[in-house]
Write an enzyme that holds these catalytic residues in place. Structure first.
Site, mmCIF file in Angstrom:
data_model
loop_
_atom_site.group_PDB
_atom_site.id
_atom_site.type_symbol
_atom_site.label_atom_id
_atom_site.label_comp_id
_atom_site.label_asym_id
_atom_site.label_seq_id
_atom_site.Cartn_x
_atom_site.Cartn_y
_atom_site.Cartn_z
ATOM 1 C CG HIS A 123 34.256 125.095 32.943
ATOM 2 N ND1 HIS A 123 33.548 125.209 31.775
ATOM 3 C CD2 HIS A 123 35.524 126.241 33.577
ATOM 4 C CE1 HIS A 123 34.596 126.086 31.763
ATOM 5 N NE2 HIS A 123 35.576 126.640 32.175
ATOM 6 C CG PHE A 125 37.343 136.653 33.857
ATOM 7 C CD1 PHE A 125 36.013 137.474 32.852
ATOM 8 C CD2 PHE A 125 36.778 135.304 33.714
ATOM 9 C CE1 PHE A 125 35.833 136.563 31.556
ATOM 10 C CE2 PHE A 125 35.958 134.534 33.114
ATOM 11 C CZ PHE A 125 35.607 135.419 31.901
ATOM 12 N NE ARG A 145 36.010 130.309 36.087
ATOM 13 C CZ ARG A 145 36.176 129.980 34.742
ATOM 14 N NH1 ARG A 145 36.747 128.905 34.456
ATOM 15 N NH2 ARG A 145 35.883 130.885 33.760
ATOM 16 N NE ARG A 150 40.914 126.957 34.066
ATOM 17 C CZ ARG A 150 39.863 128.110 33.063
ATOM 18 N NH1 ARG A 150 40.501 128.589 32.780
ATOM 19 N NH2 ARG A 150 38.764 127.626 32.958
ATOM 20 C CD GLN A 178 37.399 126.497 37.702
ATOM 21 O OE1 GLN A 178 37.451 126.390 36.548
ATOM 22 N NE2 GLN A 178 38.195 126.720 38.221
ATOM 23 C CG HIS A 206 31.779 127.949 34.747
ATOM 24 N ND1 HIS A 206 30.658 128.987 35.342
ATOM 25 C CD2 HIS A 206 32.632 128.918 34.467
ATOM 26 C CE1 HIS A 206 31.672 130.019 34.309
ATOM 27 N NE2 HIS A 206 32.457 129.444 34.050
ATOM 28 C CG LEU A 261 30.826 128.124 30.578
ATOM 29 C CD1 LEU A 261 30.956 127.034 31.821
ATOM 30 C CD2 LEU A 261 31.603 128.464 30.461
ATOM 31 C CD GLU A 295 34.793 133.638 36.286
ATOM 32 O OE1 GLU A 295 35.092 132.149 36.410
ATOM 33 O OE2 GLU A 295 35.574 134.098 36.721
#
Ligand SMILES: Cc1cc2nc3c(=O)[nH]c(=O)nc-3n(C[C@H](O)[C@H](O)[C@H](O)COP(=O)(O)OP(=O)(O)OC[C@H]3O[C@@H](n4cnc5c(N)ncnc54)[C@H](O)[C@@H]3O)c2cc1C
Length: 588
Positions: free
Chosen positions: A349, A116, A282, A391, A236, A238, A248, A251
């Site tokens: 996100h 990730f 991100r 994050r 954030q 995404h 979404l 990821e």
């Protein structure tokens, strides 16, 4: 005024709330209040995974995980909290497995793990397989499992009750005021401990991956009690939301080998982040995507999106590892990801900021970390802060179960040590009743929907991935006028049952309050760090801004900004890894 009594009140039935409930219900009488049925909480939408350095597929250590989290956070994360989270992660995952989470498996039957963004081996060498997952339905299975565990422990659920205020007596938090969505009745709950786990606020933005319920009510409520919000400017985006919709695409799609391409088919992330490429963090990828579009390399007739290419993956891999997102692409965009690339755009996100807490989930109210007695917070609504300025994917689900449990444990201890309950005041519900009567009595004015749409558009245009002095100053003016307009917003439905029109009006007030903290925090942070990319101050400025923002906005829209230091425990400890945790330029 009827009063309902419990030892512990947890507001929010996502993973953070339920994990705390499981813990506390072993010893106390626990009630969970949720405006939704628990299983509709946004945690159930989490797709890609939950990380822990289990080392099931390759060598890995909590220390590497902590390094990635500190660096991913652009050095604004509190290192004491990050250490706690990364060290506890392997235990927390095994515990979830024992509770019943059906994780995907390796051939040997161990919990499977995939790469990730931003998670690396050996301090940044290459991507590592750290994300545990159940296909692309990880949040869904975790939420169902913890709900079952709550039922088993006889947790009392109040679903479709919306909390509109907390009760305080002599400075101690001792209950909440709720609006029963089904009947329109107002109730007061009295408890020894109150915990907020009310989730994120993506709905303040027009394009978002967040559920409709993610309006950040908890944040608006705490500010009315003089508690400032921490690091709200870090929002954030995404990288891979479905084009124009924001829904979404995990990821995990890139973790499984998917790549991002511009109009000429170039895998452009190789240029920006040569080591980790499409698995960069991100904040970075979202900026690179915008950059490609700005420089005319966007895809499509309007050249305004990027392609997420999964066509080189095997059909089996897509069907078994990414079934959910492949269905989304087919249903919403008519694209079969095994045959054609998916059109994507960054989407709002996740909130790195929120209600300030210490590592035991206790809400703290100032730069000296003074504890608010009787009050805890965990999950996305809280800022502990493990995510700092950005994050890493799969660190949120981990944050929920680690700090949800810790808050639960701390609550148990507090409840045991505290003899009597602080009573709620006689007129605890007065303010809420007045507010509702005021809203229902308005006859002339704009609709709530119109004002909310304008707020969402403004936040998208002026306070999203790239920010400038000029845009932020103009957002400061806009939020003032939105606040004025909201005072006269009219609701059509004057009834009692399922009056969502009324609740929309109340949520809008919360949204305006905390949106102002996002704008003000961003305006005063004259640097670029993590998700806060300020074009007039493109560099990170550790000398002046290595600190957390605390912003408080009152009912009249007056704001106050303070700062508190970042915990640098790992960089200050006298040990062989000290150097790894000292702030430096963030390169991937
Ligand atoms: C589409 C999507 C995919 C994601 N995928 C991942 C992933 O793969 N890995 C990862 O680590 N993170 C992921 N995230 C992030 C992560 O899922 C969230 O940060 C997390 O689920 C938040 O959990 P929570 O327990 O804090 O709150 P939520 O799950 O959002 O729950 C909030 C709860 O609060 C209740 N509530 C709110 N306001 C009130 C009120 N006023 N009164 C009463 N109840 C209230 C709601 O009813 C709900 O029960 C994803 C997020 C999204 C949106």
């Amino acid at each position: 005024m009827s009063v309902i009594n419990h030892d512990v009140i947890i507001v929010g039935a996502g993973l953070a709330g339920l994990r705390a409930a499981v813990e506390a219900a072993e010893y106390c009488d626990v009630a969970v209040i949720s405006k939704l049925h628990p299983l509709r909480s946004h945690s159930g939408a989490a797709q890609g995974g939950i990380c822990a350095a289990l080392g099931n597929e390759e060598e890995d250590y909590p220390l590497w995980h902590a390094f990635d989290t500190v660096k991913g956070a652009d050095y604004l994360g509190d290192q004491d909290a990050i250490e706690v989270m990364c060290n506890d992660a392997p235990r927390a995952i095994i515990e979830m497995e024992h509770f019943g989470v059906p994780f995907s498996r390796t051939k040997e039957g161990k919990i499977a793990q995939r790469p990730f963004g931003g998670h690396t081996r050996n301090f940044g060498e290459a991507p590592v397989r750290r994300a545990c997952y159940a296909a692309d339905r990880t949040g869904h299975v975790c939420l169902h499992t913890l709900y079952e565990q709550c039922i088993k422990r006889k947790v009392r659920f109040y679903s479709e009750y919306q909390v509109l205020d907390i009760c305080e007596t002599e400075g101690v938090v001792c209950g909440v005021v709720t609006y029963n969505i089904r009947t329109g009745e107002i109730d007061v709950f009295n408890s020894k401990a109150v915990m907020f786990a009310t989730g994120g606020f993506g709905r303040a933005y027009k394009t978002t991956s967040n559920a409709h319920a993610n309006t950040g009510d908890g944040l608006g409520i705490v500010m009315r009690h003089g508690i400032p919000l921490e690091d709200m400017e870090f929002v954030q985006f995404h990288p891979t939301g479905l084009y124009r919709l924001g829904i979404l695409v995990t990821e995990g799609a890139r973790g499984e080998g998917g790549v991002l391409r511009n109009a000429s088919g170039e895998r452009f992330m190789e240029r920006y982040a040569p080591t980790v490429k499409d698995l960069a963090p991100r904040d970075m990828i979202s900026r690179c995507m915008y950059q490609e579009v700005r420089e005319g390399r966007g895809v499509g007739t309007a050249k305004d999106y990027i392609s997420l290419d999964l066509t080189h993956l095997s059909l089996k891999q897509i069907e078994t590892k990414l079934p959910e997102i492949s269905t989304f692409a087919k249903i919403y965009l008519g694209v079969d990801p095994s045959k054609n690339p998916i059109p994507v755009q960054p989407t709002c996100h996740y909130a790195m900021g929120g209600i300030p807490t210490n590592v035991d989930g206790r809400v703290v109210t100032d730069e000296k970390n003074t504890v608010k007695i009787g009050f805890w917070a965990a999950g996305e609504c809280a800022c502990v802060s493990v995510h700092g300025a950005n994050r890493l994917g799969t660190n949120s689900l981990l944050d929920l179960i680690v700090f949800g449990r810790r808050a639960g444990k701390d609550i148990v201890q507090f409840v045991r040590e505290t003899k009597g309950k602080m009573p709620v005041q006689k007129d605890a519900d007065k303010k809420v009743r007045e507010k509702i009567n005021n809203i229902l009595s308005r006859t002339k004015g704009e609709s709530v929907g119109k004002i909310r749409a304008d707020l969402q558009q403004m936040m998208m245009d002026k306070v999203s991935v790239f920010r400038t002095e000029e845009l932020l100053a103009s957002a400061c003016r806009d939020i003032k006028s939105l606040r004025e307009r909201a005072k006269n917003a009219v609701v059509q439905d004057k009834g009692k049952e399922f009056n969502t029109d009324l609740l929309d009006a109340i949520e809008l007030e919360f949204m305006i309050d905390y949106s102002q903290t996002i704008i003000e925090g961003a305006y005063h942070r004259k640097e670029s760090r993590g998700a806060h990319a300020h074009e007039d101050y493109p560099k990170r400025d550790d000398a002046n801004f290595m600190k957390h923002t605390l912003c408080l906005v009152d009912e009249g829209g007056h704001s106050e900004i303070k700062y508190k230091p970042v915990n640098m425990a790992l960089a200050e400890r006298n040990w062989e890894y000290r150097e790894k945790f000292v702030a430096k330029e963030r390169k991937y």
